[in-house]
Design an enzyme around this catalytic site. Structure first.
Site, PDB file in Angstrom:
ATOM      1  N   THR A 159      -9.644  26.116 -13.270  1.00  0.00           N
ATOM      2  CA  THR A 159      -9.260  26.654 -11.969  1.00  0.00           C
ATOM      3  C   THR A 159      -7.900  27.312 -12.110  1.00  0.00           C
ATOM      4  O   THR A 159      -7.314  27.308 -13.196  1.00  0.00           O
ATOM      5  CB  THR A 159      -9.194  25.537 -10.916  1.00  0.00           C
ATOM      6  OG1 THR A 159      -9.029  26.090  -9.631  1.00  0.00           O
ATOM      7  CG2 THR A 159      -8.054  24.587 -11.191  1.00  0.00           C
ATOM      8  N   THR A 160      -7.400  27.870 -11.030  1.00  0.00           N
ATOM      9  CA  THR A 160      -6.007  28.330 -10.983  1.00  0.00           C
ATOM     10  C   THR A 160      -5.404  27.889  -9.666  1.00  0.00           C
ATOM     11  O   THR A 160      -5.943  28.191  -8.594  1.00  0.00           O
ATOM     12  CB  THR A 160      -5.905  29.862 -11.090  1.00  0.00           C
ATOM     13  OG1 THR A 160      -6.543  30.297 -12.291  1.00  0.00           O
ATOM     14  CG2 THR A 160      -4.439  30.294 -11.127  1.00  0.00           C
TER      15      THR A 160
END
Length: 216
Positions: free
Chosen positions: A18-19
């Site tokens: 994810t970010t």
């Protein structure tokens, strides 16, 4: 962010996918995340909101195993509700970050999750805390997830102290857009939460509305 399954033993061995990002400005914070959830090579949710409320003006950004991260957020949300009733006022952001840190450290061998805690309180204003594996440190900004490996140079070059709320929002959107264009585990839409003394503003930016980065 990854979804656990019976075949991989739940959350064990899953990489961060994810970010997430959070940044302080004078008087508040801005949090942001992508929305992709994957299980192995498959995308199982394109639009999951990974910015979870812990209290009225305290949020966390989730990465790692979706089940583990959401469970931590729900436990801390409950504990903060009880704590605020006991003290008769809103809890401090540091209190929320400490609860996340304690759970992350106590169950570090069993959980695969990293939460960035950010919010506003009457004592310190806007604050951002990283809580990886029992670490607790306040930072002017923090990034996490697999997409963070693609953006360290960008955030180091573009970050400036004392940015305004609007500049921080633009910084977060540009950072997420760059990570989502480089990292296969990040994608979908960008979620944005801005918190200050006036309250919380939530926003969803569609992929078509994100700034574009081109390879040289």
């Amino acid at each position: 962010m990854q979804a656990g399954s019976a075949s991989d033993g739940g959350s064990k061995g899953l990489k961060l996918g994810t970010t997430i990002i959070a940044i302080e400005f004078d008087g508040g914070v801005v949090l942001g995340s992508d929305s992709r959830v994957s299980a192995g090579e498959s995308v199982v949710n394109r639009v999951m909101n990974k910015l979870s409320p812990l209290h009225d003006k305290i949020y966390c950004a989730l990465s790692g195993s979706a089940a583990d991260a959401q469970t931590i957020a729900e436990i801390v949300n409950y504990q903060l509700d009880v704590h605020s009733i006991e003290i008769g006022r809103d809890p401090l952001v540091l209190s929320a970050a400490t609860l996340v840190k304690n759970i992350s450290y106590k169950y570090k061998e069993d959980l695969s999750a990293h939460l960035i805690v950010a919010g506003w309180d009457r004592r310190e204003g806007g604050q951002v805390y990283a809580t990886l594996n029992g670490l607790l440190t306040r930072q002017p900004f923090a990034v996490g997830g697999s997409g963070s490996f693609y953006i360290y140079g960008f955030v180091d070059a573009e970050y400036k102290p004392d940015m305004s709320k609007e500049e921080c929002q633009g910084f977060v959107i540009s950072t997420l857009s760059l990570a989502m264009s480089r990292d296969g585990s990040s994608g979908g839409v960008a979620y944005l939460v801005t918190i200050d003394d006036k309250g919380v503003e939530e926003k969803c930016i569609l992929g078509s509305q994100l700034p574009t980065f081109h390879d040289p």
